[in-house]
Every structure is written in structure tokens, then in C-alpha cells.
Design a protein around this motif. Sequence first.
Motif, mmCIF file in Angstrom:
data_model
loop_
_atom_site.group_PDB
_atom_site.id
_atom_site.type_symbol
_atom_site.label_atom_id
_atom_site.label_comp_id
_atom_site.label_asym_id
_atom_site.label_seq_id
_atom_site.Cartn_x
_atom_site.Cartn_y
_atom_site.Cartn_z
ATOM 1 N N GLU A 74 -4.090 13.017 -25.331
ATOM 2 C CA GLU A 74 -3.232 14.059 -24.874
ATOM 3 C C GLU A 74 -2.662 13.743 -23.538
ATOM 4 O OE1 GLU A 74 -2.360 18.723 -25.578
ATOM 5 O OE2 GLU A 74 -4.247 18.261 -24.461
ATOM 6 N N ARG A 75 -3.764 13.403 -22.923
ATOM 7 C CA ARG A 75 -3.701 13.125 -21.516
ATOM 8 C C ARG A 75 -2.899 11.618 -21.372
ATOM 9 N NH1 ARG A 75 -6.540 15.479 -17.284
ATOM 10 N NH2 ARG A 75 -6.324 13.397 -16.050
ATOM 11 N N ALA A 76 -3.111 10.769 -22.200
ATOM 12 C CA ALA A 76 -2.492 9.367 -22.289
ATOM 13 C C ALA A 76 -1.036 9.775 -22.566
ATOM 14 C CB ALA A 76 -3.120 8.564 -23.400
ATOM 15 N N VAL A 77 -0.677 10.600 -23.457
ATOM 16 C CA VAL A 77 0.701 11.042 -23.743
ATOM 17 C C VAL A 77 1.566 11.678 -22.739
ATOM 18 C CG1 VAL A 77 2.169 12.476 -25.343
ATOM 19 C CG2 VAL A 77 0.384 11.146 -26.323
ATOM 20 N N ALA A 95 -7.230 -8.831 -24.180
ATOM 21 C CA ALA A 95 -8.040 -8.148 -23.034
ATOM 22 C C ALA A 95 -8.870 -7.105 -23.134
ATOM 23 C CB ALA A 95 -6.672 -7.562 -21.960
ATOM 24 N N THR A 96 -9.627 -6.986 -22.043
ATOM 25 C CA THR A 96 -10.982 -6.326 -21.883
ATOM 26 C C THR A 96 -10.449 -5.108 -20.829
ATOM 27 O OG1 THR A 96 -12.335 -7.441 -23.105
ATOM 28 C CG2 THR A 96 -13.273 -5.350 -21.935
ATOM 29 N N PHE A 97 -10.395 -3.633 -21.025
ATOM 30 C CA PHE A 97 -10.019 -3.090 -19.958
ATOM 31 C C PHE A 97 -11.370 -2.314 -19.354
ATOM 32 C CE2 PHE A 97 -6.284 -3.219 -22.369
ATOM 33 C CZ PHE A 97 -5.392 -3.542 -21.559
ATOM 34 N N THR A 98 -11.644 -2.123 -18.291
ATOM 35 C CA THR A 98 -12.901 -1.434 -17.632
ATOM 36 C C THR A 98 -12.307 -0.246 -16.316
ATOM 37 O OG1 THR A 98 -13.267 -3.307 -16.020
ATOM 38 C CG2 THR A 98 -14.280 -3.270 -18.145
ATOM 39 N N TYR A 144 -4.452 2.565 -21.597
ATOM 40 C CA TYR A 144 -4.283 1.168 -22.097
ATOM 41 C C TYR A 144 -4.784 0.832 -23.201
ATOM 42 C CZ TYR A 144 -1.786 -0.327 -17.549
ATOM 43 O OH TYR A 144 -1.137 -0.340 -16.503
ATOM 44 N N ASN A 145 -6.186 1.606 -23.330
ATOM 45 C CA ASN A 145 -6.993 1.329 -24.380
ATOM 46 C C ASN A 145 -6.568 2.095 -25.703
ATOM 47 O OD1 ASN A 145 -9.350 -0.287 -23.909
ATOM 48 N ND2 ASN A 145 -10.286 1.219 -22.622
ATOM 49 N N VAL A 187 5.002 -4.630 -26.386
ATOM 50 C CA VAL A 187 4.571 -5.958 -25.586
ATOM 51 C C VAL A 187 3.056 -5.909 -25.364
ATOM 52 C CG1 VAL A 187 5.255 -7.671 -23.954
ATOM 53 C CG2 VAL A 187 6.961 -7.029 -25.319
ATOM 54 N N PHE A 188 2.874 -5.047 -24.383
ATOM 55 C CA PHE A 188 1.732 -4.542 -23.796
ATOM 56 C C PHE A 188 0.721 -4.545 -24.745
ATOM 57 C CE2 PHE A 188 -1.780 -2.479 -21.692
ATOM 58 C CZ PHE A 188 -1.530 -2.878 -20.451
#
Length: 277
Positions: free
Chosen positions: A108-111, A160-163, A65-66, A152-153
Motif C-alpha cells: 500500500e505504501r508503494a502504491v 539488480a539487487t536492491f538494498t 523498487y522490489n 522498463v524499470f
Amino acid sequence: MKEKKNRAFLKWAGGKYKLIEDLKAKLPQGDKLIEPFVGAGSVFLNTDYSRYLLNDINPDLINLYNIVKQQADNYVSDSISLFTAANNAEQRYYEIRQEFNESSDLYERAVFFLYLNRHGYNGLCRYNNSGKFNVPFGRYKAPYYPEHEIHVFSERSQRATFTCTSFEKVFSKARQGAIIYCDPPYAPINKTAMFNSYAKGGFTLDSQVKLADLARRTSENRGIPVLVSNHDTEFTRDIYQGAHITSLQVSRFISQNGNKRLKVAELLALYSQQENL
């Protein structure tokens, strides 16, 4: 005219896309929505608070998400390259899954995560005791690449802040004007499911009780409304005593036969001082 809903870009077990209208009807007004269990983010994507604090205990999810928040264009161009006919094959899926499990590179992990989410069985997200992603190949004809949904996200996540922390710590960050919505792993429907789901730890029955108690105390002592969704069972009715409860019937696939869709009882428990006036 019915308002168009935004779909999450991840497939997600227990996603709230179909319950958005019911949830929005119960969510109080406020300037900040806090989600300790954000999952795929359907509630975030379909509400309009000024600010969001979105949390999950899965570091791969929050890392993704970040990255989408900060560099959506680069992420789309890199991740879409995995969505080819050649990569939609069992052997290739397991090769990419192994690459994901061996990689320590966050980008890479996010992809890889999106590829695994869209090509894996039922969009499940599951890890073994060693922390390795272990969802089997899904055998889909042509997995969908959610380019529009990613953009859109990304656009919405600018507020937004992601934790990535415990739900208790997320509750402690709430201040006046905030609303908390909790979509925890659901309590089991019956005793058989209870044994199977809770024998190996994770979000236990004790965790369910702790969350309910924290929700009640946060509303009573700090004046911050808390809405919780869960299965509608004797157990959840008991632990949510004092909340304003709304019962829902929700369609769910509950067997490997995709055509077998049954209605399951769910509830929304709202802890709010306004409800008690």
C-alpha cells in the motif's frame, strides 16, 4: 543515430537523466555497477552492466523498487487507479498523504508513494523528524502516469539487487570487477546554503569527507574504481584531491520561478588506478 535514453518513473531532485552521456563517458568497464545512492535510477536505466547493486537509505524507495521488480503488472493496475481527476485535488492529496503516513502495509505504501511523487510539489521526497512524508500538494493540471517507464524499470531490474543500508556497508560489498558510482546529496554551493542545508543533520560535510576518503581508499587499496558526482566548489575540489576531475555546467531550476534556469558548476571525480598510470 543517437541512442534513446530511458527515463526514470519517479520525479527526482538532482536526477542524472541529463548527465547520462557525461557519466557514461567516465564510467569504467566492469561486470557490476554499485550505486550507494541510487535515487530514481537514471544511471542504472541507461548503462549495460551484467549486474547491479542499487542502494538507498530511503526504505520506501527500495520497497517500491522490489515490488516493481517482482510484480510490475499488479503494481501498475493498482497505482494507476489513483491517477484520476478527482484525486488531483488539494484536499484529496492530503487525505492520501495521511493514509500513506499511517500505513504499515508495504504494498500500500508503494502504491501511495508513486501518487505522492507525481502529485506533490516538484516531485520532492521529504520527511519530517517523526518520519512522516510532508511534501505539499503540487497543483499540476494532469500528473503523468509512467506506465511504460515502470515496465522498463521492472525488466531491467531483473539483474539488480536492491538494498537499504549505509554507503559504508555498500562499499564493503564491492569485489574485483565492480564499479562504484556515487551520487550523494550535493555539498552546498556557498556558505549560506551550507548553513541552511546542514544545520539539521542528514548528509553532513563530515559525511562528504568520509565518502571522498572511502572512495580514494577503495580505489588505491582494493583496485575498485569509484566515480563521484557533486557540485564544483572549493570544498569539493579539496576533498577530492587525487581524483581525476571533470568539470560540467548543468542547467538547473534554482528558484520558484520555473523560467529561471541557470547554469550550475558540477564535477565528476574519478578514483581509478588506471587514471594514475
